[in-house]
Scaffold this active site. Structure first.
Site, PDB file in Angstrom:
ATOM      1  N   SER A 132       0.556  -0.977  -0.535  1.00  0.00           N
ATOM      2  CA  SER A 132      -0.150   0.163  -0.136  1.00  0.00           C
ATOM      3  C   SER A 132       0.665   1.379   0.425  1.00  0.00           C
ATOM      4  O   SER A 132       1.905   1.218   0.746  1.00  0.00           O
ATOM      5  CB  SER A 132      -0.832   0.441   1.204  1.00  0.00           C
ATOM      6  OG  SER A 132      -1.932   1.023   1.689  1.00  0.00           O
ATOM      7  N   LYS A 186      -4.257  -6.821   3.753  1.00  0.00           N
ATOM      8  CA  LYS A 186      -4.585  -5.349   2.744  1.00  0.00           C
ATOM      9  C   LYS A 186      -5.580  -5.518   2.152  1.00  0.00           C
ATOM     10  O   LYS A 186      -6.122  -4.066   2.102  1.00  0.00           O
ATOM     11  CB  LYS A 186      -4.091  -6.008   1.169  1.00  0.00           C
ATOM     12  CG  LYS A 186      -3.677  -4.792   0.157  1.00  0.00           C
ATOM     13  CD  LYS A 186      -3.275  -3.495   0.670  1.00  0.00           C
ATOM     14  CE  LYS A 186      -3.263  -1.642  -0.202  1.00  0.00           C
ATOM     15  NZ  LYS A 186      -3.249  -2.412  -1.644  1.00  0.00           N
ATOM     16  N   HIS A 189      -7.370  -3.135   4.691  1.00  0.00           N
ATOM     17  CA  HIS A 189      -6.757  -2.121   5.332  1.00  0.00           C
ATOM     18  C   HIS A 189      -7.651  -0.928   3.422  1.00  0.00           C
ATOM     19  O   HIS A 189      -8.158  -0.188   4.438  1.00  0.00           O
ATOM     20  CB  HIS A 189      -4.608  -2.078   4.537  1.00  0.00           C
ATOM     21  CG  HIS A 189      -4.752  -0.842   3.684  1.00  0.00           C
ATOM     22  ND1 HIS A 189      -5.117  -0.414   2.858  1.00  0.00           N
ATOM     23  CD2 HIS A 189      -3.723  -0.513   4.678  1.00  0.00           C
ATOM     24  CE1 HIS A 189      -4.449   0.614   2.647  1.00  0.00           C
ATOM     25  NE2 HIS A 189      -3.563   0.776   4.213  1.00  0.00           N
ATOM     26  N   ASN A 190      -7.486  -1.499   2.554  1.00  0.00           N
ATOM     27  CA  ASN A 190      -8.177  -1.129   1.697  1.00  0.00           C
ATOM     28  C   ASN A 190      -9.712  -0.709   2.083  1.00  0.00           C
ATOM     29  O   ASN A 190     -10.067   0.738   2.202  1.00  0.00           O
ATOM     30  CB  ASN A 190      -8.519  -1.313  -0.083  1.00  0.00           C
ATOM     31  CG  ASN A 190      -7.115  -1.536  -0.022  1.00  0.00           C
ATOM     32  OD1 ASN A 190      -5.885  -1.082   0.569  1.00  0.00           O
ATOM     33  ND2 ASN A 190      -7.655  -1.674  -1.371  1.00  0.00           N
ATOM     34  N   GLU A 193      -9.653   2.395   4.446  1.00  0.00           N
ATOM     35  CA  GLU A 193      -9.587   3.238   2.969  1.00  0.00           C
ATOM     36  C   GLU A 193     -11.051   3.762   2.821  1.00  0.00           C
ATOM     37  O   GLU A 193     -10.544   5.300   3.672  1.00  0.00           O
ATOM     38  CB  GLU A 193      -8.672   2.980   2.643  1.00  0.00           C
ATOM     39  CG  GLU A 193      -8.246   3.611   1.161  1.00  0.00           C
ATOM     40  CD  GLU A 193      -7.544   3.291   0.399  1.00  0.00           C
ATOM     41  OE1 GLU A 193      -6.346   2.361   0.667  1.00  0.00           O
ATOM     42  OE2 GLU A 193      -7.659   3.471  -0.958  1.00  0.00           O
TER      43      GLU A 193
HETATM   44  P1  NDP Z   1      -1.506  -2.825 -14.338  1.00  0.00           P
HETATM   45  O1  NDP Z   1      -2.195  -3.190 -13.030  1.00  0.00           O
HETATM   46  O2  NDP Z   1      -2.323  -2.409 -15.205  1.00  0.00           O
HETATM   47  O3  NDP Z   1      -1.205  -3.520 -14.682  1.00  0.00           O
HETATM   48  C1  NDP Z   1       0.105  -3.802 -15.700  1.00  0.00           C
HETATM   49  C2  NDP Z   1       1.147  -4.879 -16.119  1.00  0.00           C
HETATM   50  O4  NDP Z   1       0.527  -6.163 -16.414  1.00  0.00           O
HETATM   51  C3  NDP Z   1       1.688  -5.182 -16.942  1.00  0.00           C
HETATM   52  O5  NDP Z   1       2.917  -4.993 -17.047  1.00  0.00           O
HETATM   53  C4  NDP Z   1       1.202  -5.744 -17.962  1.00  0.00           C
HETATM   54  O6  NDP Z   1       2.070  -6.341 -19.375  1.00  0.00           O
HETATM   55  C5  NDP Z   1       1.216  -6.943 -17.763  1.00  0.00           C
HETATM   56  N1  NDP Z   1       0.208  -7.633 -18.094  1.00  0.00           N
HETATM   57  C6  NDP Z   1      -1.618  -7.773 -17.437  1.00  0.00           C
HETATM   58  N2  NDP Z   1      -1.456  -8.795 -18.203  1.00  0.00           N
HETATM   59  C7  NDP Z   1      -0.629 -10.101 -18.494  1.00  0.00           C
HETATM   60  C8  NDP Z   1      -0.499 -10.717 -18.890  1.00  0.00           C
HETATM   61  N3  NDP Z   1      -1.117 -11.816 -19.371  1.00  0.00           N
HETATM   62  N4  NDP Z   1       0.578 -11.931 -18.450  1.00  0.00           N
HETATM   63  C9  NDP Z   1       1.505 -11.186 -18.024  1.00  0.00           C
HETATM   64  N5  NDP Z   1       2.118  -9.535 -17.718  1.00  0.00           N
HETATM   65  C10 NDP Z   1       0.517  -8.841 -17.824  1.00  0.00           C
HETATM   66  O7  NDP Z   1       0.331  -2.160 -13.213  1.00  0.00           O
HETATM   67  P2  NDP Z   1      -0.089  -1.623 -11.893  1.00  0.00           P
HETATM   68  O8  NDP Z   1       1.349  -1.495 -11.396  1.00  0.00           O
HETATM   69  O9  NDP Z   1      -0.856  -0.434 -11.936  1.00  0.00           O
HETATM   70  O10 NDP Z   1      -0.613  -2.535 -11.075  1.00  0.00           O
HETATM   71  C11 NDP Z   1      -0.038  -3.856 -10.409  1.00  0.00           C
HETATM   72  C12 NDP Z   1      -0.980  -4.515  -9.003  1.00  0.00           C
HETATM   73  O11 NDP Z   1      -0.647  -3.415  -8.524  1.00  0.00           O
HETATM   74  C13 NDP Z   1      -2.347  -4.438  -9.701  1.00  0.00           C
HETATM   75  O12 NDP Z   1      -2.561  -6.185  -8.967  1.00  0.00           O
HETATM   76  C14 NDP Z   1      -2.407  -3.264  -8.583  1.00  0.00           C
HETATM   77  O13 NDP Z   1      -4.166  -3.578  -8.529  1.00  0.00           O
HETATM   78  C15 NDP Z   1      -2.042  -3.158  -7.892  1.00  0.00           C
HETATM   79  N6  NDP Z   1      -1.174  -1.925  -6.944  1.00  0.00           N
HETATM   80  C16 NDP Z   1      -2.188  -1.137  -7.826  1.00  0.00           C
HETATM   81  C17 NDP Z   1      -1.679   0.554  -7.253  1.00  0.00           C
HETATM   82  C18 NDP Z   1      -1.837   1.527  -7.874  1.00  0.00           C
HETATM   83  O14 NDP Z   1      -1.701   2.410  -7.052  1.00  0.00           O
HETATM   84  N7  NDP Z   1      -1.567   1.404  -9.021  1.00  0.00           N
HETATM   85  C19 NDP Z   1      -1.665   0.588  -5.090  1.00  0.00           C
HETATM   86  C20 NDP Z   1      -1.743  -1.074  -4.869  1.00  0.00           C
HETATM   87  C21 NDP Z   1      -1.725  -1.891  -5.700  1.00  0.00           C
HETATM   88  P3  NDP Z   1       2.305  -5.437 -20.220  1.00  0.00           P
HETATM   89  O15 NDP Z   1       2.671  -4.170 -20.040  1.00  0.00           O
HETATM   90  O16 NDP Z   1       3.193  -6.418 -21.438  1.00  0.00           O
HETATM   91  O17 NDP Z   1       1.157  -4.539 -21.025  1.00  0.00           O
END
Ligand code: NDP
Length: 472
Positions: A132, A186, A189-190, A193
């Site tokens: 988080s 987590k 936590h959310n 939030e």
């Molecule tokens: P996203 O959730 O937008 O996911 C994008 C990433 O996932 C890219 O690297 C993408 O690769 C990859 N991806 C998607 N599908 C596949 C697949 N089938 N196989 C392999 N790779 C894949 O990214 P975030 O960074 O926003 O979040 C990552 C995680 O962290 C999520 O679970 C999210 O919920 C969690 N999270 C996010 C927060 C935030 O503030 N954004 C905060 C806390 C947790 P490619 O580049 O090839 O498309």
């Protein structure tokens, strides 16, 4: 050659920032992403920040795995859901017994438990880790809630502890329990939030429409409150959000933003799991419901045309009342959240350490706040699981619940919705009364369903002699 201390797959916002954080702490991180472009972008960022020396780009998955020192710790930070399962399947052929997959996304804890159970017989460790703090937290120090394979946790402990936020020098990263424990914590936590944000929004509504305050005036109040018992990240950013001015119109930005809040699921999961376990979490439920109502803008516009604009006369609540009401509401909400965690711990045999959880929420995460330090101390003393009966919090509640009552009453008369704060007050009033009204409900249940009731001194499963209402 295996030269990386840890591997990381998934270089979108969160993964990329975590990888930079790891490199900055002096560890060598191998990075990989499904589409190669993100690897190049990440390396450009790493170079610009002088961290490319500790970062090894890998475009081929097998090559990436081989670059990580065994026993391997491989973080996956990809989109939650099916992509996580796909990634696990792709990694499996390249891993060896003792290696670990560390999934750091927002996964549903039951999915994490399923993945943990699936990998255990294959001797591959699985850590489901709640992270988080958003983008900023990932880069400079998030709160890290670890669950899963304890043995493999120790392989990754040094890195995860180093990249986490620090509170008084203590790392906000801890191992909490087996299987889905980390992602469960987590999730709650959310949920908390959601409650915090909704209560803040309800108080803002009274300031704006009941006290007639401008966005700037509201901002100043939240900034001042951040110096007192409400001190927290969410109060702090509320001050900044209310202060922001739109460059195009010179109006407060907040007044231009549409009143429709989104949600991605963790609030709903928290409410569902609380209900399933029979633990009241009315503040979280209220907050989730409030977001759903907010998103139905067209329906609300139509309903206002039918009932007319709310008759919001000037209210006599003071800013001091609002501050105390928010504090009381938040304490109730946290009490509920911790009660959900305590119950889940019991049901899943996790032995979740409540004091440690409060501790690792003191910095890095979205709900970080001053009173979590007090909550952590209370739980460390082994005081009751429900904060409402812990002495320090009893003192605060005795002082603040009259204000919560005054604010909720004024809101009702002034036609202000107060889904969350009123739910918190009702929970408090239900929880602190020795004699409630469920005696009547048991009578009704026995009347129509012969469900039985209990009378002190006469036993349980007793029945009444009720008149027949059939055919009437
Ligand atoms: P996203 O959730 O937008 O996911 C994008 C990433 O996932 C890219 O690297 C993408 O690769 C990859 N991806 C998607 N599908 C596949 C697949 N089938 N196989 C392999 N790779 C894949 O990214 P975030 O960074 O926003 O979040 C990552 C995680 O962290 C999520 O679970 C999210 O919920 C969690 N999270 C996010 C927060 C935030 O503030 N954004 C905060 C806390 C947790 P490619 O580049 O090839 O498309």
């Amino acid at each position: 050659m295996s030269t990386a201390d840890i591997g990381l797959i998934g270089l979108a916002v969160m993964g990329s920032n975590l990888a930079l954080n790891i490199a900055e702490k002096g560890y060598t991180v191998a990075v990989h992403n499904r589409s190669a472009g993100r690897v190049d972008e990440h390396m450009a960022d790493a170079k610009a920040q002088g961290l490319d020396g500790n970062t090894i780009p890998k475009y081929d998955l097998a090559d990436f795995v081989q670059t990580v020192k065994a026993p391997r710790s491989i973080i996956i930070m990809v989109k939650a859901g099916q992509p996580v399962d796909d990634m696990i399947e792709q990694l499996l052929p390249h891993l060896e017994a003792g290696d670990a997959i560390i999934e750091c996304g927002n996964s549903l804890f039951t999915d994490t438990q399923r993945r943990f159970d699936y990998l255990k017989p294959k001797k591959i460790g699985y850590l489901g880790v709640g992270v988080s703090g958003g983008e900023e937290g990932a880069r400079h120090g998030p709160s890290i809630m670890v669950g899963g394979s304890e043995e493999q946790w120790h392989n990754a402990e040094a890195v995860l502890t180093a990249i986490a936020a620090k509170f008084d020098g203590e790392s906000c990263c801890a191992y909490l329990g087996e299987g889905g424990a980390g992602h469960f914590v987590k999730t709650i936590h959310n949920g908390i939030e959601y409650g915090d944000m909704q209560m803040i929004a309800e108080v803002y509504g009274v300031m704006r429409d009941g006290l007639g305050m401008s966005a700037k005036e509201c901002a100043d109040v939240f900034k001042e409150w951040n110096n007192g018992p409400l001190n927290s990240y969410l109060i702090e950013i509320t001050g900044h959000v209310l202060d922001a001015v739109d460059a195009e119109t010179s109006k407060p930005l907040v007044e231009l933003i549409l009143d429709k809040a989104g949600q991605k699921g963790t609030g709903v999961w928290s409410a569902i799991v609380a209900q399933q376990m029979g633990v009241p979490a009315t503040a979280i439920e209220g907050a989730v419901a409030a977001r759903s109502i907010s998103s139905r803008k067209a329906e609300r516009v139509a309903a206002e045309a039918i009932y007319g604009k709310p008759d919001r006369q000037k209210t006599d609540v003071t800013l001091a009342d609002l501050e105390k009401a928010l504090l009381a509401g938040k304490i109730v909400s946290y009490a509920q959240g911790f009660a959900v965690i305590a119950k889940a711990s019991e049901e899943n045999g996790w032995a979740l350490p409540l004091a440690t959880i409060a501790k690792i929420w003191r910095a890095g995460c979205i709900i970080r706040s001053r009173f979590l330090d007090q909550m952590s101390s209370a739980y460390a003393k082994g005081e009751a699981t429900n904060l409402l009966v812990v002495p320090d919090f009893v003192t605060i509640m005795k002082d603040s619940h009259p204000s919560l009552r005054k604010v909720v009453a004024a809101a009702a008369m002034g036609e202000f919705p107060m889904v969350c704060l009123s739910a918190a007050l009702s929970y408090f009033d239900s929880y602190r009364q020795a004699r409630g009204t469920a005696n009547l409900i048991q009578g009704q249940r026995d009347f129509f369903g012969a469900h039985g009731f209990e009378i002190e001194g006469r036993g349980s499963d007793l029945h009444g002699t009720w008149p027949s209402t059939l055919g009437k």
